[in-house]
Design an enzyme around this catalytic site. Sequence first.
Site, mmCIF file in Angstrom:
data_model
loop_
_atom_site.group_PDB
_atom_site.id
_atom_site.type_symbol
_atom_site.label_atom_id
_atom_site.label_comp_id
_atom_site.label_asym_id
_atom_site.label_seq_id
_atom_site.Cartn_x
_atom_site.Cartn_y
_atom_site.Cartn_z
ATOM 1 N N LYS A 190 0.836 -1.208 0.000
ATOM 2 C CA LYS A 190 0.000 0.000 0.000
ATOM 3 C C LYS A 190 0.870 1.258 0.000
ATOM 4 O O LYS A 190 0.667 2.157 -0.809
ATOM 5 C CB LYS A 190 -0.934 0.020 1.229
ATOM 6 C CG LYS A 190 -1.855 -1.182 1.342
ATOM 7 C CD LYS A 190 -2.753 -1.099 2.571
ATOM 8 C CE LYS A 190 -2.031 -1.108 3.910
ATOM 9 N NZ LYS A 190 -1.339 -2.375 4.234
ATOM 10 N N ARG A 242 -9.987 0.872 8.456
ATOM 11 C CA ARG A 242 -9.655 -0.526 8.756
ATOM 12 C C ARG A 242 -10.732 -1.228 9.552
ATOM 13 O O ARG A 242 -10.545 -2.390 9.947
ATOM 14 C CB ARG A 242 -8.379 -0.595 9.599
ATOM 15 C CG ARG A 242 -7.169 -0.266 8.824
ATOM 16 C CD ARG A 242 -5.965 -0.808 9.535
ATOM 17 N NE ARG A 242 -4.880 0.065 9.248
ATOM 18 C CZ ARG A 242 -3.649 -0.337 9.006
ATOM 19 N NH1 ARG A 242 -3.340 -1.609 9.071
ATOM 20 N NH2 ARG A 242 -2.728 0.523 8.724
ATOM 21 N N ARG A 247 11.828 -5.884 5.161
ATOM 22 C CA ARG A 247 11.597 -4.471 4.844
ATOM 23 C C ARG A 247 12.552 -3.616 5.681
ATOM 24 O O ARG A 247 12.828 -3.911 6.835
ATOM 25 C CB ARG A 247 10.156 -4.074 5.182
ATOM 26 C CG ARG A 247 9.969 -2.555 5.163
ATOM 27 C CD ARG A 247 8.533 -2.124 5.137
ATOM 28 N NE ARG A 247 7.787 -2.526 6.317
ATOM 29 C CZ ARG A 247 6.484 -2.353 6.443
ATOM 30 N NH1 ARG A 247 5.780 -1.802 5.470
ATOM 31 N NH2 ARG A 247 5.854 -2.769 7.533
ATOM 32 N N ARG A 268 11.183 -1.896 11.261
ATOM 33 C CA ARG A 268 10.081 -1.462 12.126
ATOM 34 C C ARG A 268 9.872 -2.453 13.268
ATOM 35 O O ARG A 268 9.946 -3.658 13.063
ATOM 36 C CB ARG A 268 8.784 -1.347 11.289
ATOM 37 C CG ARG A 268 8.514 0.072 10.828
ATOM 38 C CD ARG A 268 7.409 0.136 9.796
ATOM 39 N NE ARG A 268 6.139 -0.465 10.214
ATOM 40 C CZ ARG A 268 5.030 -0.426 9.465
ATOM 41 N NH1 ARG A 268 5.036 0.187 8.288
ATOM 42 N NH2 ARG A 268 3.934 -0.996 9.879
ATOM 43 N N ARG A 275 -0.744 -8.979 13.321
ATOM 44 C CA ARG A 275 -1.339 -7.950 12.453
ATOM 45 C C ARG A 275 -2.214 -8.599 11.386
ATOM 46 O O ARG A 275 -3.277 -8.076 11.041
ATOM 47 C CB ARG A 275 -0.232 -7.115 11.790
ATOM 48 C CG ARG A 275 0.438 -6.149 12.763
ATOM 49 C CD ARG A 275 1.810 -5.717 12.303
ATOM 50 N NE ARG A 275 1.803 -4.989 11.046
ATOM 51 C CZ ARG A 275 2.880 -4.807 10.289
ATOM 52 N NH1 ARG A 275 4.049 -5.321 10.651
ATOM 53 N NH2 ARG A 275 2.793 -4.112 9.188
HETATM 54 P P1 AP5 Z 1 4.848 -1.652 1.868
HETATM 55 O O1 AP5 Z 1 4.533 -0.819 0.688
HETATM 56 O O2 AP5 Z 1 5.608 -1.039 2.984
HETATM 57 O O3 AP5 Z 1 3.505 -2.372 2.402
HETATM 58 P P2 AP5 Z 1 2.255 -1.803 3.191
HETATM 59 O O4 AP5 Z 1 1.041 -2.404 2.576
HETATM 60 O O5 AP5 Z 1 2.321 -0.323 3.293
HETATM 61 O O6 AP5 Z 1 2.507 -2.506 4.585
HETATM 62 P P3 AP5 Z 1 2.460 -1.932 6.068
HETATM 63 O O7 AP5 Z 1 3.180 -2.913 6.915
HETATM 64 O O8 AP5 Z 1 2.904 -0.515 6.122
HETATM 65 O O9 AP5 Z 1 0.933 -2.006 6.348
HETATM 66 P P4 AP5 Z 1 0.215 -2.013 7.683
HETATM 67 O O10 AP5 Z 1 -1.141 -1.753 7.226
HETATM 68 O O11 AP5 Z 1 0.377 -3.216 8.502
HETATM 69 O O12 AP5 Z 1 0.997 -0.893 8.538
HETATM 70 P P5 AP5 Z 1 0.660 0.624 8.860
HETATM 71 O O13 AP5 Z 1 1.912 1.361 8.956
HETATM 72 O O14 AP5 Z 1 -0.390 1.102 7.956
HETATM 73 O O15 AP5 Z 1 5.625 -2.945 1.336
HETATM 74 C C1 AP5 Z 1 6.097 -3.941 2.250
HETATM 75 C C2 AP5 Z 1 7.471 -4.475 1.774
HETATM 76 O O16 AP5 Z 1 7.304 -5.175 0.551
HETATM 77 C C3 AP5 Z 1 8.507 -3.371 1.490
HETATM 78 O O17 AP5 Z 1 9.776 -3.839 1.866
HETATM 79 C C4 AP5 Z 1 8.422 -3.173 -0.034
HETATM 80 O O18 AP5 Z 1 9.669 -2.756 -0.573
HETATM 81 C C5 AP5 Z 1 8.057 -4.575 -0.515
HETATM 82 N N1 AP5 Z 1 7.178 -4.591 -1.681
HETATM 83 C C6 AP5 Z 1 6.140 -3.747 -1.966
HETATM 84 N N2 AP5 Z 1 5.539 -4.075 -3.124
HETATM 85 C C7 AP5 Z 1 6.206 -5.164 -3.593
HETATM 86 C C8 AP5 Z 1 6.070 -5.989 -4.765
HETATM 87 N N3 AP5 Z 1 5.098 -5.750 -5.671
HETATM 88 N N4 AP5 Z 1 6.922 -7.031 -4.930
HETATM 89 C C9 AP5 Z 1 7.901 -7.276 -3.994
HETATM 90 N N5 AP5 Z 1 8.089 -6.539 -2.882
HETATM 91 C C10 AP5 Z 1 7.245 -5.500 -2.676
HETATM 92 O O19 AP5 Z 1 0.023 0.488 10.306
HETATM 93 C C11 AP5 Z 1 0.820 0.130 11.405
HETATM 94 C C12 AP5 Z 1 -0.017 0.049 12.659
HETATM 95 O O20 AP5 Z 1 -0.599 1.331 12.941
HETATM 96 C C13 AP5 Z 1 -1.199 -0.907 12.632
HETATM 97 O O21 AP5 Z 1 -0.805 -2.227 12.926
HETATM 98 C C14 AP5 Z 1 -2.099 -0.299 13.704
HETATM 99 O O22 AP5 Z 1 -1.629 -0.604 14.977
HETATM 100 C C15 AP5 Z 1 -1.905 1.189 13.486
HETATM 101 N N6 AP5 Z 1 -2.879 1.742 12.529
HETATM 102 C C16 AP5 Z 1 -2.603 2.316 11.320
HETATM 103 N N7 AP5 Z 1 -3.736 2.691 10.698
HETATM 104 C C17 AP5 Z 1 -4.760 2.357 11.537
HETATM 105 C C18 AP5 Z 1 -6.171 2.475 11.460
HETATM 106 N N8 AP5 Z 1 -6.792 3.004 10.396
HETATM 107 N N9 AP5 Z 1 -6.906 2.008 12.500
HETATM 108 C C19 AP5 Z 1 -6.336 1.487 13.590
HETATM 109 N N10 AP5 Z 1 -4.995 1.329 13.724
HETATM 110 C C20 AP5 Z 1 -4.218 1.759 12.707
HETATM 111 MG MG MG Z 2 2.646 1.040 4.870
#
Ligand code: AP5
Ligand code: MG
Length: 214
Positions: free
Chosen positions: A13, A88, A127, A160, A171
């Site tokens: 994402k 979410r 990552r 992270r 998660r």
């Molecule tokens: P990346 O692009 O970083 O993936 P992502 O989908 O952004 O994954 P996240 O881990 O950031 O998502 P998340 O939803 O768990 O975390 P968030 O920070 O939002 O890609 C991942 C890896 O793969 C990278 O190394 C990249 O290089 C590689 N990659 C990408 N595309 C690729 C491809 N096509 N092929 C190969 N490799 C690839 O949330 C963190 C925490 O915050 C949550 O757990 C929660 O506690 C809290 N939080 C955030 N938002 C909310 C909400 N709305 N409600 C409640 N709690 C929330």
């Molecule tokens: Mg992300």
Amino acid sequence: MNLVLLGPPGAGKGTQAERISALYGVPHISTGDIFRDNLKRGTVLGRRAKEYMDRGELVPDEVVIGIVRDRLAKPDCEKGFILDGFPRTAAQADALKAMLADLGKAIDHVLNVQVPEEAVVERLTARRTCRSCGKVYHLVFDPPAKEDTCDACGGELYCRDDDKEETVRARLREYEDKTSPLIAYYEGEGLLRNINGAAEMDEVLRAIRDIIEA
Ligand code: AP5
Ligand code: MG
Ligand code: ZN
């Protein structure tokens, strides 16, 4: 262009949101990035969010919704926005609909980025994220030119806290329980577009551009 990126942890994402943001000049709004930024600055919000994030759990709805409401009202969202990681839960989706209606806006597409669970674990445990600018790398699929160093700003790359395998699994469970029901929710609204997130990054971007430009 008002987009929502939906998908499990590690779906790509953030990677795709950054690219779409650069291509179309609309802000990338990641609630996870907002929490990490707050944590870095030592705010009360950052410390509160960390308790949940470290366990792989969602931060309570009332905390997240207020943050997104304030962010979407900022002038840079006039041209559109890319929401990454929000909504979410069903309560967040309902709140988003109401806050956009207040602003005279609506969602154009919900991009559902699909990847198998094992790919997620492989992506997240290797990552690396820049401590200064937040740019994301992968040790195998998208490595930096110089080890442990950000290509964009020279900052230090780190793993992270919530990318440990055990927390990634928690998660994923949280995603299945609370977030995956939004797929049917947005399908019902006629907004859902499925994207094969297991493809290469450039191919995923192409599929997203096809939808935006259709
Ligand atoms: P990346 O692009 O970083 O993936 P992502 O989908 O952004 O994954 P996240 O881990 O950031 O998502 P998340 O939803 O768990 O975390 P968030 O920070 O939002 O890609 C991942 C890896 O793969 C990278 O190394 C990249 O290089 C590689 N990659 C990408 N595309 C690729 C491809 N096509 N092929 C190969 N490799 C690839 O949330 C963190 C925490 O915050 C949550 O757990 C929660 O506690 C809290 N939080 C955030 N938002 C909310 C909400 N709305 N409600 C409640 N709690 C929330
Ligand atoms: Mg992300
Ligand atoms: Zn950087």
